[in-house]
Each structure stands twice: as C-alpha cells, then as structure tokens.
Design a protein around this motif. Structure first.
Motif, short mmCIF file in Angstrom:
data_model
loop_
_atom_site.label_atom_id
_atom_site.label_comp_id
_atom_site.label_asym_id
_atom_site.label_seq_id
_atom_site.Cartn_x
_atom_site.Cartn_y
_atom_site.Cartn_z
N ASP A 8 -16.00 26.43 7.10
CA ASP A 8 -16.07 26.95 8.47
C ASP A 8 -17.07 26.16 9.31
N PHE A 9 -18.21 25.82 8.69
CA PHE A 9 -19.22 25.05 9.39
C PHE A 9 -18.68 23.67 9.76
N SER A 10 -17.94 23.05 8.84
CA SER A 10 -17.35 21.73 9.12
C SER A 10 -16.37 21.80 10.28
N LYS A 11 -15.60 22.86 10.35
CA LYS A 11 -14.64 23.02 11.45
C LYS A 11 -15.36 23.17 12.78
N VAL A 12 -16.46 23.89 12.79
CA VAL A 12 -17.24 24.06 14.01
C VAL A 12 -17.82 22.72 14.44
N LEU A 13 -18.30 21.93 13.49
CA LEU A 13 -18.84 20.61 13.82
C LEU A 13 -17.76 19.71 14.43
N GLU A 14 -16.56 19.76 13.87
CA GLU A 14 -15.47 18.91 14.37
C GLU A 14 -15.09 19.26 15.80
N LYS A 15 -15.17 20.54 16.15
CA LYS A 15 -14.76 21.00 17.48
C LYS A 15 -15.83 20.80 18.54
N ASP A 16 -17.08 20.77 18.14
CA ASP A 16 -18.18 20.68 19.11
C ASP A 16 -18.25 19.26 19.67
N SER A 17 -18.29 19.17 20.99
CA SER A 17 -18.28 17.86 21.66
C SER A 17 -19.53 17.03 21.35
N MET A 18 -20.66 17.68 21.17
CA MET A 18 -21.90 16.96 20.88
C MET A 18 -21.80 16.26 19.52
N TRP A 19 -21.22 16.92 18.53
CA TRP A 19 -21.16 16.38 17.18
C TRP A 19 -20.04 15.35 17.03
N GLN A 20 -19.08 15.33 17.92
CA GLN A 20 -17.96 14.39 17.81
C GLN A 20 -18.41 12.95 18.01
N LEU A 21 -19.51 12.75 18.69
CA LEU A 21 -20.01 11.40 18.95
C LEU A 21 -20.80 10.83 17.76
N TRP A 22 -21.17 11.67 16.85
CA TRP A 22 -21.99 11.23 15.72
C TRP A 22 -21.14 10.48 14.70
N PRO A 23 -21.73 9.50 14.02
CA PRO A 23 -21.00 8.80 12.95
C PRO A 23 -20.72 9.75 11.76
N GLU A 24 -19.70 9.42 11.01
CA GLU A 24 -19.28 10.27 9.89
C GLU A 24 -20.38 10.42 8.83
N GLU A 25 -21.11 9.37 8.55
CA GLU A 25 -22.17 9.47 7.53
C GLU A 25 -23.31 10.38 7.98
N ASP A 26 -23.58 10.44 9.29
CA ASP A 26 -24.60 11.37 9.78
C ASP A 26 -24.12 12.81 9.65
N LEU A 27 -22.85 13.04 9.89
CA LEU A 27 -22.31 14.39 9.71
C LEU A 27 -22.35 14.81 8.24
N THR A 28 -22.08 13.86 7.37
CA THR A 28 -22.18 14.15 5.93
C THR A 28 -23.62 14.51 5.56
N HIS A 29 -24.56 13.80 6.13
CA HIS A 29 -25.97 14.09 5.89
C HIS A 29 -26.33 15.49 6.40
N VAL A 30 -25.82 15.87 7.57
CA VAL A 30 -26.08 17.20 8.12
C VAL A 30 -25.51 18.27 7.19
N GLN A 31 -24.31 18.03 6.67
CA GLN A 31 -23.70 19.00 5.76
C GLN A 31 -24.50 19.14 4.46
N LYS A 32 -25.01 18.02 3.95
CA LYS A 32 -25.84 18.07 2.74
C LYS A 32 -27.13 18.84 2.99
N CYS A 33 -27.73 18.61 4.15
CA CYS A 33 -28.96 19.34 4.50
C CYS A 33 -28.69 20.84 4.60
N LEU A 34 -27.56 21.18 5.21
CA LEU A 34 -27.18 22.59 5.32
C LEU A 34 -26.98 23.18 3.93
N LEU A 35 -26.31 22.45 3.07
CA LEU A 35 -26.07 22.94 1.71
C LEU A 35 -27.40 23.16 0.97
N ASN A 36 -28.33 22.22 1.08
CA ASN A 36 -29.65 22.39 0.45
C ASN A 36 -30.37 23.60 1.01
N HIS A 37 -30.35 23.75 2.32
CA HIS A 37 -31.00 24.88 2.96
C HIS A 37 -30.38 26.20 2.50
#
Length: 123
Positions: A8-37
């Motif tokens: 669900d979090f990944s879907k929200v990131l894909e839809k948000d206009s701010m996150w669409q500009l980010w590179p894929e590896e940065d989004l992967t890093h954000v998801q890993k940080c969320l998972l750790n948290h």
C-alpha cells in the motif's frame, strides 16, 4: 500484514507527484528505511508488549540468574550432572578390547598396522 502495508505504501509513493520525480534507487532506499523503522516497532511490541514492566522484569530475572551462577556450578549436588569421565574411560576400554580382538582374529600374515595404531591412539 507487513507485506500488505508495504505494498500500500508503494502504491501511495507511485501516485504522489513529488515522489514520481525521484530515481528508482532512491525510492528503494526509502522503502528499506520504512521497513527498518517498521520492524523496530514490531520488535519492540513483540518482545515487550507491556512496555517498561517487561523490561524491568527481564532485568530482574537477568540479575537473579547472575547471582545464582556465582554459587551454582555443574558440580552442585542438587543439579546431579553425572561424571562423564568414567563413562568415557569405560567406552575407551571397550573400544580397545574390540580392536584387540579384531586384530587377533586376522591371520598372522595380515598387515594390521592400522589396528595397532588405533590401540596406541586410544590407550
């Protein structure tokens, strides 16, 4: 539950206009940080569901075990751990007897140096 939350979090990131500009590896890093948290909190609630009282009980138990370990050893009469040195000695004697009997059963012309070596090693 965790997998569903991350999807669900990944879907929200894909839809948000701010996150669409980010590179894929940065989004992967954000998801890993969320998972750790997320797992830091899951771990905390899993092993200490009652919060501070669980932590205090664990500390008290650890202190009590430390005090017991100072006076209780494996040789303590109430623990009743058998002495294995006699058991090992008995097995060694049986093994040597077995090898000796085996060696005696070979014909005299047989080269049984390996049996002699075993007898010397376990004697």
């Amino acid at each position: 539950i965790v997998q569903k939350y991350l999807e669900d979090f990944s879907k929200v990131l894909e839809k948000d206009s701010m996150w669409q500009l980010w590179p894929e590896e940065d989004l992967t890093h954000v998801q890993k940080c969320l998972l750790n948290h997320l797992f830091v909190h899951v771990y905390s609630y899993t092993f200490h569901p009652n919060g501070e009282s669980d932590t205090q009980r664990d500390e008290l138990f650890s202190k009590h075990i430390s005090q017991l370990s100072a006076s209780v050893t494996p040789q303590h009469k109430l623990i009743r751990i058998p002495d294995v040195s006699k058991l090992i000695h008995d097995h060694r004697k049986k093994f040597i007897t077995l090898v000796w009997n085996l060696q005696q059963s070979f014909p005299p012309s047989y080269n049984y140096s390996s049996c002699s070596f075993l007898c010397m090693y376990f004697n």
